[in-house]
Every structure is written in C-alpha cells, then in structure tokens.
Design a protein around this motif. Structure first.
Motif, mmCIF file in Angstrom:
data_model
loop_
_atom_site.group_PDB
_atom_site.id
_atom_site.type_symbol
_atom_site.label_atom_id
_atom_site.label_comp_id
_atom_site.label_asym_id
_atom_site.label_seq_id
_atom_site.Cartn_x
_atom_site.Cartn_y
_atom_site.Cartn_z
ATOM 1 N N GLN A 8 0.820 -1.204 0.000
ATOM 2 C CA GLN A 8 0.000 0.000 0.000
ATOM 3 C C GLN A 8 0.861 1.265 0.000
ATOM 4 N N LEU A 9 1.931 1.245 0.774
ATOM 5 C CA LEU A 9 2.827 2.411 0.809
ATOM 6 C C LEU A 9 3.503 2.612 -0.542
ATOM 7 N N ASN A 10 3.879 1.509 -1.193
ATOM 8 C CA ASN A 10 4.506 1.599 -2.521
ATOM 9 C C ASN A 10 3.538 2.177 -3.553
ATOM 10 N N LEU A 11 2.239 1.987 -3.294
ATOM 11 C CA LEU A 11 1.221 2.521 -4.217
ATOM 12 C C LEU A 11 0.896 3.986 -3.925
ATOM 13 N N GLY A 12 1.491 4.520 -2.844
ATOM 14 C CA GLY A 12 1.325 5.927 -2.526
ATOM 15 C C GLY A 12 0.137 6.261 -1.643
ATOM 16 N N VAL A 13 -0.381 5.292 -0.884
ATOM 17 C CA VAL A 13 -1.549 5.564 -0.040
ATOM 18 C C VAL A 13 -1.231 6.539 1.093
ATOM 19 N N SER A 14 0.068 6.666 1.432
ATOM 20 C CA SER A 14 0.446 7.576 2.524
ATOM 21 C C SER A 14 0.170 9.032 2.174
ATOM 22 N N GLN A 15 -0.006 9.322 0.867
ATOM 23 C CA GLN A 15 -0.306 10.687 0.450
ATOM 24 C C GLN A 15 -1.777 11.030 0.685
ATOM 25 N N LYS A 16 -2.614 9.988 0.797
ATOM 26 C CA LYS A 16 -4.049 10.196 0.983
ATOM 27 C C LYS A 16 -4.499 9.912 2.415
ATOM 28 N N PHE A 17 -3.809 8.937 3.067
ATOM 29 C CA PHE A 17 -4.253 8.513 4.391
ATOM 30 C C PHE A 17 -3.123 8.677 5.411
ATOM 31 N N THR A 18 -3.522 8.779 6.663
ATOM 32 C CA THR A 18 -2.552 8.887 7.750
ATOM 33 C C THR A 18 -1.913 7.528 8.019
#
Length: 416
Positions: A368-378
């Motif tokens: 999930q982090l590799n997919l960039g979810v950290s930009q949308k979620f905490t």
C-alpha cells in the motif's frame, strides 16, 4: 344454548392455552438459544456475547409480561411489576454493541459506549420509591393496577410511569436506526480505506437488517399499545384501532411472536450461531454451511501438499487484514483443527501463527505504501487497514521486519 356456552368455553380454553404456550415455551426456547450462543462463544467471534445477552433480555421480557398479565397471581404480579423496567432500556444498547463489535472487529467497548447504559441506570434509580416497598405492598399495588384500575400511576422520583412505558419503545426504535446507520457508515468507510469488503458482508447485512426489522415491528406495535395503556387517545382513532391496540393478546402476540421468530431465524444463519464469520466465498446451500463447521481429518500434516494449496487460495481474500483474525478463525475456515494448523506453522513453516500473520500484514502495508496511499491517508489509517490494533504495534512490527520505521520508509520512497 348449552352448545353455545360449551363453544365459548372451548374458545376461551384454546386461546388461553395458546397464550400459555407462547408465554412459557417460546421464551424458554429463546433462553436456550441464548445459552447456545454462549456455548459457541469463543475466540472466533466474541461479538456473540452481546448477541447472547440481547437474546436473553428479549426472551426474559416476554416471560415477565406473561407473568404480569396472564398468571393472575398477586405473587408473580408483584415480582414482575416495575422491577424489570430497566431491562427494556438494555435491549437497544446490546443490539448496538453487537452490530458495532461485529462490523468493526474490535470487541472491546470504548469508554463512551458505556453512556448507552445511562437510561437503564436512571430508570432503575427513578423506580426506587416503589422497588424499596415491602413485597406485600408491591404485590397489592400491582394487582390493583393491572386487574382493577388499569391506571399506571405511581410515585416515582423524576419520570412518570407512563413516560417510561412510552419512551422505552422509542428508545428501542432509536437503537434500531442507530445500528443500521452504523453498519452502513462503517461499511462505506472500510470500502473507501481498504477497497474491499469481507466476503461475509452480504450475510452479515441480511442478518443485521432482519434483526433490526423485527425490533422495529415490535417497538412500533408496542408504542401504539402503550399509548392506549397510559390513556392517550386520538381524535381520528377508529374503532378497529382501539380494538387492536388496547388488546393485551394482540400486543403479546406481536411482541412474543416477534422475539420467537428471531430465535428461529438465528438457526437460518448457522455461521452467526456457531460464531464463525468465514472469509471464504459465501455458500448459498444451508447444508454446506453446517458442514463447514466440521474439521477435516489430516494425516502427517507437514507432508500434506493440499494444505499449501488451500492456504494459498484462502489468502486471496486477505483474511489477516481483519483485526480479530486468529488461529481459531483460520482453522474454522479451512476446516482444520487448531492443533493441526498450529503444528503446520511450527514444523513446516518454522514460525508461529502470530509471526506469520504479522509478516503478511506488513507485506500488505508495504504494498500500500509503494502505491502511494500515505499521500491520501494517515499512518494510523494504514496500520488499521493492515489489521493492526494500534499505530504503535504497527510501527514496532514494521521496524522489526523492514529495519526502519514506516515514516523513514515513506521518506525513502519520496527520495527515489
């Protein structure tokens, strides 16, 4: 003339025997169902504890109403009158607790959840002037009100008897709406965060909606009946309305029948009854649902090639993302005994179930982090979606497996 009298006696005898059957056998069956839920209450689904309490209270209320209005015995009337009123304010909270803990996967109640018990406590305090009276006095008052005056007026502390009778039905109706609302909102939030819903979602939705629908029918009927009990009348009230909702038999038939039907309907949802919320694709065959609780016999499980295939297929639905995912749940879904599955992890995988589960959760979080979810979620949302109970546990597990904290890992991705 004699035949007419005999016919009337027969109808009276038949009606009262039907009521006695409903008033005693039906709730006893429901109480038995409650103990079934407790018997199968395990690490598979601890939410069933709240469901068992909900069923127990519902059926106990039916017994109380029967003892109050149909025994015609001052002793039982004294026991059943007023003392159990706080129970009516526990039905709704137990329903909500069950829905909340089932859909969220978190079986521990928050401190704010205990505020739902406040109405029951207040009603209990409010009724103290009556409950502290000598029993003989209470029995006489109960018999007088129920069989003679039918005027529900008592000296309570701050809430009138009539207000309690009416508000308890509205209280249950409110919790039906709250439970459905929570189910819908939490399901949508889960879908937005994780992208998928568990394969048992449709089954849970049908069961929860059915349970709430029964309570809506019971509470609506009870509300109209209680209005007539406390003497509230409408100008537009028809004769048929008055005949239906002033009848104790009508009220008891709807309430008792509704509670009895929910006991029966539970057996149509065996995975709810047995505490198993499966992550495998839902089967439409009821017999297959019952068969799914029987573990397979395994010989030399460490050399069994089928178990690797079964686990690979099982992992396609990401069951480890649920916070309450356990060895017992996995064993139940795969129809393997917990002992055999634990042996499989210890001997063949050279690890424990906890370590295996943690590894899969961290791998999912990394994807999930590799997919960039950290930009949308905490980071807390990421840890929750991966199945971790808290942010701190996620960070510790991530650092143990990857070597760096999630924050540093995210920064390394941004620098690429």
């Amino acid at each position: 003339m004699e035949q007419v009298e005999i016919g009337r006696f027969y109808l009276y005898w038949t009606e009262n025997n039907i009521i006695s059957c409903m008033g005693i056998i039906f709730p006893l069956f429901g109480i038995f169902t409650s103990f079934l839920l407790i018997y199968y209450f395990s690490s598979l689904n601890k939410s069933n504890g709240y469901l068992a309490l909900f069923f127990l209270i519902c059926n106990w209320i039916v017994l109380i109403y029967f003892g109050l209005h149909y025994t015609k015995d001052p002793f039982w009337e004294g026991i059943c009158f007023v003392h159990w009123l706080p129970l009516s304010y526990l039905v709704g909270p137990c329903l909500f607790y069950y829905v909340k803990t089932t859909i969220s996967g978190n079986h521990k109640l928050d401190k704010v959840d205990f505020l739902h018990l406040l109405p029951a406590i207040l009603v209990g305090i409010n009724c103290l002037p009556f409950t502290l009276l000598p029993f003989n006095d209470k029995a006489k008052i109960a018999h007088e009100i129920i069989n003679v005056t039918e005027k529900y007026d008592l000296d309570f502390l701050f809430i009138s008897f009539g207000s309690i009778l009416i508000s308890r039905t509205l209280h249950l109706l409110f919790y039906c709406i709250l439970s459905i609302g929570y189910f819908v909102i939490y399901s949508k939030r889960t879908k937005d965060q994780i992208g998928i819903l568990s394969t048992n979602h449709t089954m849970l939705k049908r069961w929860i909606y059915l349970l709430c629908a029964i309570q809506v029918i019971i509470s609506s009927n009870s509300f109209l009946h209680m209005l007539t009990v406390v003497g509230i009348r409408f100008d537009f009230e028809s004769e048929s309305y008055a005949q239906i909702f002033t009848s104790k038999n009508h009220y008891f038939g709807i309430a008792g029948g509704g509670f009895f039907l929910q006991n029966i309907f539970l057996f149509l949802f065996p995975k709810i009854l047995f505490g198993n919320i499966s992550y495998n694709p839902a089967k439409q065959n009821l017999l297959n649902d019952f068969k799914s609780i029987i573990p397979k016999k395994r010989n030399q499980i460490e050399n069994d090639p089928e178990i690797d295939i079964e686990i690979t297929y099982y992992l396609e639905s990401n069951p480890y993302l649920r916070k309450d995912f356990s060895l017992a749940q996995m064993a139940f879904d795969l129809k393997i005994t917990e002992r055999d599955l634990s042996y499989y992890f210890n001997v063949k995988q050279q690890t424990t179930f906890s370590q295996w589960r943690k590894k899969h959760r961290i791998n999912y979080a990394i994807e999930q982090l590799n997919l960039g979810v950290s930009q949308k979620f905490t980071l807390e949302a990421v840890s929750s979606s991966a199945g971790f109970a808290s942010r701190s546990k996620f960070i510790d597990a991530f650092k143990e497996q990857v070597g760096v904290t999630p924050s540093k890992y995210i920064k390394s991705l941004e620098n690429k």
